[in-house]
Design a protein around this motif. Structure first.
Motif, mmCIF file in Angstrom:
data_model
loop_
_atom_site.group_PDB
_atom_site.id
_atom_site.type_symbol
_atom_site.label_atom_id
_atom_site.label_comp_id
_atom_site.label_asym_id
_atom_site.label_seq_id
_atom_site.Cartn_x
_atom_site.Cartn_y
_atom_site.Cartn_z
ATOM 1 N N VAL A 189 1.001 -1.265 -0.105
ATOM 2 C CA VAL A 189 -0.689 -0.053 0.161
ATOM 3 C C VAL A 189 1.336 1.525 0.144
ATOM 4 N N THR A 191 1.020 5.287 -0.224
ATOM 5 C CA THR A 191 -0.450 6.202 0.094
ATOM 6 C C THR A 191 0.615 8.112 -0.841
ATOM 7 N N CYS A 220 -12.034 -0.158 1.805
ATOM 8 C CA CYS A 220 -10.836 0.893 2.621
ATOM 9 C C CYS A 220 -11.703 1.241 4.055
ATOM 10 N N TYR A 260 -5.599 2.484 8.823
ATOM 11 C CA TYR A 260 -7.032 1.868 7.928
ATOM 12 C C TYR A 260 -6.769 0.569 7.622
ATOM 13 N N ALA A 262 -6.854 -2.079 4.432
ATOM 14 C CA ALA A 262 -7.692 -2.156 2.841
ATOM 15 C C ALA A 262 -8.052 -3.608 3.299
#
Ligand code: E9O
Length: 597
Positions: A189, A191, A220, A260, A262
């Motif tokens: 991931v 960002t 998400c 978070y 995913a």
């Protein structure tokens, strides 16, 4: 490689617990099952469990065994054995057949055993560990106590570094399942945050096996407000990349470690094939001028070097000890540590993610000594192992927001011309694998370092008042230690023009030893020296952090400068504060840079 996870499509069966152990006195048929010498706990280092030197110091073949059955409900699934870490080398056998192995003591590996296990009865699992080091292993070892090992000459066992070479199955072992036809194999991931606070989250991954009509759905979820906040969908073959926009991103930082998940679903047509939840945080970390910026704001690192080192279990994974250590870190108002001098457990990194602790993740390359690397082929052999360790480390921890930098090595002989190319190439390797974090390395060569140019920030270990300029002196206390620290930092800054992390400084202290006036090894001396050096360090505006050596006392090889190990801990080995910890707690309560919120 994914961290094992229980999901609707995956099962994890722990194989931790009591195993059996035997030394390999001569090669034989251990891999088919053997007569045990001892019971052994997994995970744990085997070294400190027994009363005999013959076990503590054993570094040749050490065999572990246990049996396991495969529950009926899991039959038909793809079966994988996974080891969190085995030091230093491992070969794995199931029912006498070799199913895989690994080299390097601190990173996970797995072996697929679907076609090897007997689903009708008991399976015999045998693991051969071996802890022989050489000039081409990371770390190096067994250099025959050569004079050039300096302070390490003549120590027992023969390792050119200052911690005990613990060995064995030191982290979790499990059997996990994935679906058989197709499964999620890896997830990364990345960002990015725009100026108006919108995050773009790129979830990329690989699928193993083969399937028809595959697609992935990624949702998400914010852990703070648990609901699906955004999602994406894509048809794929074996690789996928899904971009997701998160407006009003809740950034990860030290005070609010927002996380978070995913939620990834692999579909074949309409059918759910595999599911996996990958955690991540949204934050940026970069070096600009003389500052390290976390989410665009300067952050000053205050903390320690540490070790995975505990009584009885050695370097074995222990959740209770890890919780205690992070608790003490928070208590002392530290915000960071370097995972000296090897990658720590995945579980610890996850805890740091959740608790907002900043980590500099270090490769297991400590004391790389170019006097043993004059031959180009030898150097290349070491480089291959060293770069592989970094590849595996970055693969493992890429998604961890707590990891803010990679440290490729500690205290190499960086004043040798051959070291220059070696580390410049290695820095390039790391940047190719991860362009989102600064890359650093820690030197102890102030005057003649040739490699730090290749890095984003300079880490330095420097011990005025301990290894040189001992004692208070007759005038202002520690006057020459202070001058020497200031000189070292200014020299490095002038030379490289990069921000500096004082990655190690400190003094040994036997808890309970007091003296007035302060003298070496006393609580007063350690506390006064460290607090005095912090004053000097903070006079240098280009310094971005102070890491005291060490968080806690730890075990080393036996040698005359070490009384029951290295005593530079701010805490004792059983995790109680020395005097200096109380001083640090007060000093670190006040933020270094003005808080601008
Ligand atoms: C590496 C760390 O693993 N740095 C060492 C730490 C120590 O306490 C060790 O535990 O010794 C310090 C390196 C100091 C370099 C100067 C040595 C001078 C010897 C006379």
């Amino acid at each position: 490689m994914l961290y094992p996870q229980l999901t609707p499509t995956r099962c994890v069966v722990s194989l931790n617990g009591m195993w059996e152990l035997a030394r390999e006195h001569e090669p034989g048929n251990h891999h088919k099952g053997f007569k045990a010498e001892k019971h052994v706990a997994v995970p744990a280092s085997y070294n400190d469990l027994y009363a005999e030197e013959g076990f503590r110091m054993w570094k040749d073949g050490m065999w572990y065994q246990r049996t396991f059955a495969v529950p009926k409900t899991l039959q038909g699934e793809r079966l994988v054995l996974r080891f969190g870490a085995v030091a230093y080398r491992a070969r794995v056998f199931v029912n006498g057949r070799e199913v895989g192995g690994h080299e390097g003591g601190h990173l996970p590996f797995e072996c697929e055993v679907t076609d090897v296990v007997d689903c009708t009865g008991l399976n015999v699992l045998c693991v051969r560990c071996e802890n022989r080091l050489s000039a081409t292993t990371v770390p190096m070892g067994e250099l025959r106590n050569a004079g050039e090992n300096g302070q390490f000459a003549g120590q027992y066992p023969d390792v050119p570094f200052d911690f005990f070479p613990y060995a064995g199955i030191q982290r979790d072992v499990c059997l996990y399942t994935t679906p058989r036809a197709a499964w999620l194999e890896s997830v990364r991931v990345t960002t990015a945050v725009s100026a108006d606070g919108v995050a773009t989250v790129t979830v990329a991954g690989r699928v193993g096996g083969v399937g028809e009509n595959l697609s992935v759905i990624v949702g998400c979820m914010s852990r703070q407000t648990p609901k699906v906040i955004a999602g994406g969908h894509e048809s794929i073959s074996d690789n996928f990349t899904v971009d997701i926009r998160i407006p009003d991103a809740e950034l990860w930082d030290v005070f609010r470690p927002n996380l978070y998940d995913a939620d990834i679903t692999l579909l074949s047509g309409e059918d759910v094939v595999d599911t996996y939840k990958q955690r991540f945080g949204i934050r940026t970390i970069r070096v600009t001028g003389n500052r390290l910026l976390l989410n665009g704001r300067p952050v000053y690192l205050q903390g320690f070097g540490r070790h995975e080192d505990f009584p009885i279990i050695g370097r074995g994974l222990c959740h209770a000890a890890n919780v205690r250590d992070h608790e003490l870190l928070k208590w002392v108002n530290a915000n960071s540590y370097r995972t000296t001098h090897y990658p720590y457990s995945e579980e610890l990194v996850r805890l740091a993610d959740e608790q907002g602790i900043l980590l500099i993740a270090e490769a297991p390359a400590v004391s790389v000594n170019f006097d043993h690397l004059q031959d180009e082929n030898v150097r290349r052999e070491l480089y291959d192992r060293h770069s592989t360790a970094l590849t595996e480390l970055i693969d493992r921890d890429f998604n961890a927001p707590s990891v803010i930098a990679w440290s490729v090595a500690n205290e190499a002989t960086t004043n040798r011309p051959a070291a220059r190319d070696y580390f410049a190439t290695l820095a390039g390797h790391v940047r190719r694998l991860d362009a989102t974090r600064p890359v650093t390395m820690v030197t102890c060569k102030v005057e003649d370092d040739l490699v730090m140019d290749a890095f984003d920030m300079v880490g330095v270990n420097f011990y005025p008042g301990w290894y040189h300029e001992p004692g208070l002196g007759l005038g202002e206390p520690f006057a020459s230690a202070k001058a020497s620290m200031r000189h070292a930092l200014e020299t490095l800054h002038q030379k490289f023009n990069k921000p500096i992390l004082v990655a190690e400084f400190g003094a040994d202290c036997l808890a309970g030893l007091h003296s007035l006036p302060a003298e070496q090894w006393s609580e007063e001396y350690q506390a006064d020296l460290i607090m005095t050096l912090i004053d000097v360090i903070r006079e240098c505006d280009f310094v971005i952090g102070e890491h005291v050596w060490n968080f806690a006392d730890f075990r080393t090889a036996q040698n005359f400068p070490r009384a029951g190990g290295n005593r530079k801990g701010a805490f004792t080995r059983d995790r109680q504060p020395k005097m200096v910890a109380h001083f640090l707690r007060r000093r670190w309560a006040v933020p270094r840079y003005p808080v601008t919120e």
